[in-house]
Design a protein around this motif. Structure first.
Motif, short mmCIF file in Angstrom:
data_model
loop_
_atom_site.label_atom_id
_atom_site.label_comp_id
_atom_site.label_asym_id
_atom_site.label_seq_id
_atom_site.Cartn_x
_atom_site.Cartn_y
_atom_site.Cartn_z
N HIS A 108 0.73 -0.91 0.39
CA HIS A 108 0.05 0.24 -0.07
C HIS A 108 0.46 1.49 -0.10
O HIS A 108 1.70 2.09 0.71
N MET A 133 -1.63 -1.15 -4.13
CA MET A 133 -2.83 -0.36 -3.63
C MET A 133 -1.66 1.05 -3.59
O MET A 133 -1.33 1.20 -2.84
N ILE A 204 -4.43 -1.22 -7.84
CA ILE A 204 -5.91 -1.03 -7.26
C ILE A 204 -5.19 0.51 -6.99
O ILE A 204 -4.72 1.24 -6.08
N HIS A 241 -8.11 -0.59 0.62
CA HIS A 241 -8.16 -1.22 1.58
C HIS A 241 -8.74 -1.19 2.82
O HIS A 241 -9.99 -1.92 3.32
N VAL A 248 -11.39 -4.70 -2.40
CA VAL A 248 -10.07 -5.54 -2.69
C VAL A 248 -10.12 -6.75 -2.81
O VAL A 248 -9.48 -7.53 -3.72
#
Length: 270
Positions: A108, A133, A204, A241, A248
């Motif tokens: 992330h 992400m 994402i 998330h 996700v």
């Protein structure tokens, strides 16, 4: 090597003692290794790793990098290439300690960049795929402005809130914030690693991300030699998330199952 059955503990990677935890079955398939954001930690994943293990049926491993969570302190200030150093100098030790035959790196923000850099810079056949992400591969003015605003409001109240998750919240914040606000960081760009990707990626991105735009995603999707799936989410800021957890979980589950199906269908020895 860590004791997976212990569920949590401390281990040494990159010369530092780091906290870790795991969920699910390490032997069910590739282990999903979670790499947290620039102000994240093991604890700040909250219940997402457990839900991810349940949704995918795979083992999930998470840890706090140095200067984060309850892991050992590291040197400050962070160098401008701190994400590259994490990718090349720490992640190999982490994967050795996990003891898994194959992994999916799922990061992330800063963690996504570290995952991308590892896949692009380090030849490691254990890496079967990456999930990114809110990744960043170059700086954008709107992201730098948001980081500057965070620096301007950092004070005792924010430090106290961060203190629930980091043993030295000021060091954690300053390390990240001051690296990004270093004048030389405006020229930071690691997009060249995309050209060396040889594993599939799932990217994402939230449309309302305050730190980066779809330009980051487009750069990865257009330059990667390997397949790239993109999930762009509405009503989603910098933490997909958190803002869109089910979307996700569903996307990562599908991505992982497709990777495993493809690998199972390959001729033996291929």
């Amino acid at each position: 090597m860590i004791d997976w059955n212990a569920g949590k503990g401390r281990f040494t990677a990159g010369g530092k003692e780091l906290e870790w935890a795991c969920w699910g079955d390490r032997d069910a398939g590739p282990v999903i290794v979670l790499l947290h954001e620039g102000l994240g930690s093991l604890a700040l994943w909250r219940d997402f790793p457990e839900k991810l293990a349940q949704a995918t049926g795979l083992g999930v491993f998470a840890f706090s990098r140095e200067n984060y969570g309850q892991s050992e302190a590291g040197d400050l200030p962070f160098p401008i290439d701190y994400m590259t150093r994490q990718a090349t100098g720490v992640i190999p030790d982490v994967l050795d300690q996990i003891g898994a035959g194959s992994v999916i790196l799922m990061g992330h923000s800063d963690g996504a960049t570290i995952a991308l850099e590892y896949a692009g810079r380090v030849e490691d056949f254990r890496t079967r795929g990456i999930v990114l992400m809110a990744p960043h591969v170059f700086t954008e003015e709107m992201g730098l402005a948001e980081i500057a605003r965070a620096g301007a409001v950092f004070g005792p109240d924010m430090a106290a809130r961060m203190g629930k998750y980091h043993r030295d919240p000021e060091a954690t914040f300053r390390g990240w914030n001051e690296a990004w606000l270093n004048p030389d960081f405006k020229r930071w760009d690691v997009s060249e690693v995309i050209d060396y990707l040889r594993v599939p990626a799932l990217v994402i991105q939230g449309h309302q991300d305050q730190y980066g735009t779809m330009k980051q995603v487009d750069e990865i999707a257009t330059r990667s030699y390997a397949p790239v799936d993109v999930l762009a989410l509405d009503d989603c800021r910098h933490a997909p998330h958190v803002d869109q957890p089910q979307a996700v979980l569903d996307a990562v589950s599908f991505f992982a199952q497709r990777l495993m199906a493809h690998e199972a269908a390959m001729p033996e020895g291929a």
